[in-house]
Motif scaffolding. Structure first.
Motif, PDB file in Angstrom:
ATOM      1  N   PRO A   1       2.080 -21.468  -4.084  1.00  0.00           N
ATOM      2  CA  PRO A   1       3.309 -22.233  -4.324  1.00  0.00           C
ATOM      3  C   PRO A   1       4.551 -21.389  -4.072  1.00  0.00           C
ATOM      4  CG  PRO A   1       1.763 -22.434  -6.167  1.00  0.00           C
ATOM      5  CD  PRO A   1       1.258 -21.338  -5.300  1.00  0.00           C
ATOM      6  N   PRO A   2       5.673 -22.019  -3.787  1.00  0.00           N
ATOM      7  CA  PRO A   2       6.925 -21.269  -3.615  1.00  0.00           C
ATOM      8  C   PRO A   2       7.288 -20.496  -4.884  1.00  0.00           C
ATOM      9  CG  PRO A   2       7.167 -23.531  -2.817  1.00  0.00           C
ATOM     10  CD  PRO A   2       5.850 -23.465  -3.532  1.00  0.00           C
ATOM     11  N   LYS A   3       8.029 -19.420  -4.705  1.00  0.00           N
ATOM     12  CA  LYS A   3       8.384 -18.557  -5.830  1.00  0.00           C
ATOM     13  C   LYS A   3       9.163 -19.323  -6.892  1.00  0.00           C
ATOM     14  CE  LYS A   3      10.748 -14.209  -6.943  1.00  0.00           C
ATOM     15  NZ  LYS A   3      11.452 -13.023  -6.400  1.00  0.00           N
ATOM     16  N   ALA A   4      10.070 -20.215  -6.485  1.00  0.00           N
ATOM     17  CA  ALA A   4      10.876 -20.955  -7.460  1.00  0.00           C
ATOM     18  C   ALA A   4       9.989 -21.804  -8.362  1.00  0.00           C
ATOM     19  CB  ALA A   4      11.900 -21.828  -6.736  1.00  0.00           C
ATOM     20  N   GLU A   5       8.947 -22.428  -7.793  1.00  0.00           N
ATOM     21  CA  GLU A   5       8.047 -23.251  -8.604  1.00  0.00           C
ATOM     22  C   GLU A   5       7.215 -22.390  -9.542  1.00  0.00           C
ATOM     23  OE1 GLU A   5       5.750 -25.953  -6.294  1.00  0.00           O
ATOM     24  OE2 GLU A   5       7.459 -26.682  -5.122  1.00  0.00           O
TER      25      GLU A   5
ATOM     26  N   PRO B   1       1.558 -28.245  -7.569  1.00  0.00           N
ATOM     27  CA  PRO B   1       0.331 -28.859  -7.032  1.00  0.00           C
ATOM     28  C   PRO B   1      -0.543 -27.840  -6.325  1.00  0.00           C
ATOM     29  CG  PRO B   1       2.245 -29.464  -5.710  1.00  0.00           C
ATOM     30  CD  PRO B   1       2.772 -28.776  -6.923  1.00  0.00           C
ATOM     31  N   ARG B   2      -1.836 -28.062  -6.407  1.00  0.00           N
ATOM     32  CA  ARG B   2      -2.792 -27.191  -5.734  1.00  0.00           C
ATOM     33  C   ARG B   2      -2.906 -27.623  -4.280  1.00  0.00           C
ATOM     34  NH1 ARG B   2      -5.121 -22.664  -7.827  1.00  0.00           N
ATOM     35  NH2 ARG B   2      -7.248 -23.256  -7.254  1.00  0.00           N
TER      36      ARG B   2
ATOM     37  N   PRO C   1       9.030  -8.400 -16.573  1.00  0.00           N
ATOM     38  CA  PRO C   1       8.540  -8.513 -15.189  1.00  0.00           C
ATOM     39  C   PRO C   1       8.863  -7.272 -14.373  1.00  0.00           C
ATOM     40  CG  PRO C   1      10.489  -9.877 -15.508  1.00  0.00           C
ATOM     41  CD  PRO C   1      10.111  -9.371 -16.868  1.00  0.00           C
ATOM     42  N   ILE C   2       7.869  -6.788 -13.620  1.00  0.00           N
ATOM     43  CA  ILE C   2       8.024  -5.603 -12.772  1.00  0.00           C
ATOM     44  C   ILE C   2       7.934  -5.995 -11.300  1.00  0.00           C
ATOM     45  CG2 ILE C   2       7.133  -3.314 -12.223  1.00  0.00           C
ATOM     46  CD1 ILE C   2       8.251  -3.519 -15.034  1.00  0.00           C
ATOM     47  N   LEU C   3       6.894  -6.744 -10.946  1.00  0.00           N
ATOM     48  CA  LEU C   3       6.683  -7.182  -9.569  1.00  0.00           C
ATOM     49  C   LEU C   3       6.293  -8.652  -9.563  1.00  0.00           C
ATOM     50  CD1 LEU C   3       4.601  -4.311  -7.891  1.00  0.00           C
ATOM     51  CD2 LEU C   3       6.847  -5.110  -7.158  1.00  0.00           C
ATOM     52  N   HIS C   4       6.882  -9.430  -8.682  1.00  0.00           N
ATOM     53  CA  HIS C   4       6.466 -10.826  -8.526  1.00  0.00           C
ATOM     54  C   HIS C   4       5.201 -10.922  -7.688  1.00  0.00           C
ATOM     55  CE1 HIS C   4       6.677 -15.154  -8.046  1.00  0.00           C
ATOM     56  NE2 HIS C   4       6.576 -14.996  -6.736  1.00  0.00           N
ATOM     57  N   ARG C   5       5.150 -10.152  -6.592  1.00  0.00           N
ATOM     58  CA  ARG C   5       3.990 -10.193  -5.703  1.00  0.00           C
ATOM     59  C   ARG C   5       3.922  -8.897  -4.912  1.00  0.00           C
ATOM     60  NH1 ARG C   5       1.838 -11.586  -0.706  1.00  0.00           N
ATOM     61  NH2 ARG C   5       0.204 -13.200  -0.730  1.00  0.00           N
ATOM     62  N   ALA C   6       2.735  -8.349  -4.762  1.00  0.00           N
ATOM     63  CA  ALA C   6       2.571  -7.106  -4.017  1.00  0.00           C
ATOM     64  C   ALA C   6       1.243  -7.130  -3.276  1.00  0.00           C
ATOM     65  CB  ALA C   6       2.631  -5.893  -4.951  1.00  0.00           C
ATOM     66  N   SER C   7       1.250  -6.649  -2.029  1.00  0.00           N
ATOM     67  CA  SER C   7       0.023  -6.540  -1.250  1.00  0.00           C
ATOM     68  C   SER C   7       0.211  -5.497  -0.166  1.00  0.00           C
ATOM     69  CB  SER C   7      -0.346  -7.888  -0.612  1.00  0.00           C
ATOM     70  OG  SER C   7       0.601  -8.243   0.385  1.00  0.00           O
ATOM     71  N   LEU C   8      -0.912  -5.025   0.361  1.00  0.00           N
ATOM     72  CA  LEU C   8      -0.894  -4.108   1.496  1.00  0.00           C
ATOM     73  C   LEU C   8      -1.100  -4.966   2.735  1.00  0.00           C
ATOM     74  CD1 LEU C   8      -0.811  -1.051   2.263  1.00  0.00           C
ATOM     75  CD2 LEU C   8      -3.304  -1.103   2.235  1.00  0.00           C
ATOM     76  N   VAL C   9       0.002  -5.314   3.403  1.00  0.00           N
ATOM     77  CA  VAL C   9      -0.062  -6.366   4.420  1.00  0.00           C
ATOM     78  C   VAL C   9      -0.538  -5.845   5.770  1.00  0.00           C
ATOM     79  CG1 VAL C   9       1.712  -7.744   3.320  1.00  0.00           C
ATOM     80  CG2 VAL C   9       2.386  -6.014   4.966  1.00  0.00           C
ATOM     81  N   GLU C  10      -0.530  -4.556   6.006  1.00  0.00           N
ATOM     82  CA  GLU C  10      -0.935  -4.069   7.316  1.00  0.00           C
ATOM     83  C   GLU C  10      -1.459  -2.647   7.206  1.00  0.00           C
ATOM     84  OE1 GLU C  10       0.856  -4.412  11.797  1.00  0.00           O
ATOM     85  OE2 GLU C  10       2.181  -3.598  10.270  1.00  0.00           O
ATOM     86  N   MET C  11      -2.484  -2.367   7.996  1.00  0.00           N
ATOM     87  CA  MET C  11      -3.040  -1.024   8.026  1.00  0.00           C
ATOM     88  C   MET C  11      -3.379  -0.689   9.475  1.00  0.00           C
ATOM     89  SD  MET C  11      -6.296   0.601   5.966  1.00  0.00           S
ATOM     90  CE  MET C  11      -7.463  -0.555   6.655  1.00  0.00           C
ATOM     91  N   CYS C  12      -2.955   0.454   9.938  1.00  0.00           N
ATOM     92  CA  CYS C  12      -3.224   0.889  11.307  1.00  0.00           C
ATOM     93  C   CYS C  12      -4.169   2.081  11.266  1.00  0.00           C
ATOM     94  CB  CYS C  12      -1.919   1.247  12.017  1.00  0.00           C
ATOM     95  SG  CYS C  12      -2.165   1.870  13.700  1.00  0.00           S
ATOM     96  N   VAL C  13      -5.265   1.999  12.002  1.00  0.00           N
ATOM     97  CA  VAL C  13      -6.239   3.089  12.070  1.00  0.00           C
ATOM     98  C   VAL C  13      -6.338   3.528  13.525  1.00  0.00           C
ATOM     99  CG1 VAL C  13      -8.578   3.846  11.539  1.00  0.00           C
ATOM    100  CG2 VAL C  13      -7.495   2.058  10.145  1.00  0.00           C
ATOM    101  N   PRO C  14      -5.521   4.498  13.950  1.00  0.00           N
ATOM    102  CA  PRO C  14      -5.577   4.953  15.344  1.00  0.00           C
ATOM    103  C   PRO C  14      -6.785   5.865  15.569  1.00  0.00           C
ATOM    104  CG  PRO C  14      -3.923   6.184  14.138  1.00  0.00           C
ATOM    105  CD  PRO C  14      -4.483   5.163  13.172  1.00  0.00           C
TER     106      PRO C  14
END
Length: 367
Positions: A112-116, A128-129, A345-358
């Protein structure tokens, strides 16, 4: 397991029902979804107590009694909880009703959107789901982004259906299995294997990898390449000890090998004859187990210092709601810390969105 898993989800399974495979309820790709009979699909409704169901499942009903709960309990679903099995099935069925011939790349929660979510946290209504789907229409290269509103249960409505060209969705485990099947069945690949003295296809491993700079004549298609290896005496043998010197490139949508890289040319190198195994059934035949290790015991006599309530972890005044999705893996939501009688509240949302393995090799087929 089904009861324990669903205690934090949105449905209850009838305890006497059996999981069965049903061709009418296929999961994304070639795997099939076990069709479980649902006791009641929940949307904030009152439902029978799961603890009671589990107790009766273990002991069975007494003479003259039936499996009906003595009281009602309510199970709530958080808006960020992952889709449960029933929701996945509803979303898949809605898409199949809308379009034939689909291949399911991914089905996940549409957050859902952050405001909701902030309004819900302050005591407002639950958003809503919704399910987000990425679909394919092979043999074409069309990709579809769809959304399904799950709030009406089995009569779910499709709220988004967008066809996109010129892009490719992620490779899935089903794609990897399909690529290996196509590769090993291809006459050109089989001929190259025969030239190297290999005729037992059960010992051939085709390891699927993404294609970054494909040959110009096949570019733009849904491609995957397979690095080739050979098992020794069994399928449990470490195939990486015997790499082969060619790399087929496969079009997954048309189901054919469209190119074969032979980067070394000339006569094929001899395959190593030394085993290098790690499988527990094969190691003793090559080298002895170590016997000089002392026991390591990890115990918590008073139990752990954390608690897990559905998708919510509480530990040392920290509150962390966790989830997963196919693109980011682990996602943390609503991270907060107990401070002065409230959860700050500390963080609303956090993820590791990208990883590069050269891998550091600019040469084909690794570029």
């Amino acid at each position: 397991i089904g009861l324990a898993h669903c205690e934090t989800q949105k449905l209850i399974w009838l305890p006497a029902c059996q999981a069965r495979r049903d061709a009418s309820t296929r999961l994304p790709g070639r795997n099939r979804l076990p069709s479980l009979h649902v006791c009641k699909y929940l949307a904030g409704r009152s439902v029978p107590s799961l603890s009671w169901f589990r107790f009766q499942r273990l002991l069975g009903p007494a003479d003259g009694q039936s499996l009906h709960p003595p009281e009602k309990a309510t199970i709530m679903v958080h808006p960020l909880d992952p889709l449960c099995a029933a929701e996945l099935e509803i979303a898949v069925n809605a898409a199949r009703t809308h379009q034939d011939g689909l291949r399911f790349n991914s089905v996940s929660l549409q957050e859902p959107p952050k405001a909701e979510l902030l309004a819900f946290r302050r005591g407002g209504p639950s958003p809503p789901r919704c399910a987000a789907l990425v679909l394919q229409l092979p043999p074409s290269d069309v990709v579809i982004e769809a959304e399904v509103d799950l709030s009406s249960g089995p009569k779910a409505a499709i709220t988004k259906w967008k066809e996109i060209t010129g892009v490719q969705p992620m490779l899935t485990p089903d794609d990897c299995s399909l690529a290996e099947d196509i590769c090993k069945a291809d006459p050109k690949v089989q001929e190259l294997l025969r030239q190297r003295g290999i005729t037992d296809m059960s010992l051939v491993a085709a390891d699927p990898w993404s294609v970054h700079l494909p040959p110009r004549e096949v570019g733009g298609a849904r491609l995957i390449q397979t690095f080739m290896y050979l098992h020794g005496k069994s399928a449990d043998d470490n195939a990486y000890a015997r790499p082969l010197d060619f790399t087929p490139v496969i079009n997954l949508n048309t189901g054919e090998v469209v190119h074969i890289d032979c980067p070394y040319g000339g006569e094929s190198p001899e395959l190593p004859d030394t085993d290098s195994n790690y499988h527990r059934s094969l190691v003793p035949g090559e080298r002895p187990w170590r016997l000089d290790l002392r026991p390591l015991d990890v115990i918590q006599p008073q139990g752990p210092s954390y608690s897990v309530e559905g998708q919510l972890i509480k530990w040392q005044k920290w509150h962390i709601r966790f989830g997963f999705n196919f693109k980011e893996g682990l996602v943390l939501h609503d991270v907060g810390y107990e401070d002065g009688g409230r959860v700050r509240p500390i963080l609303h949302r956090a993820s590791l969105v990208e990883m590069c393995v050269p891998y550091g090799d600019p040469n084909p087929p690794y570029e």
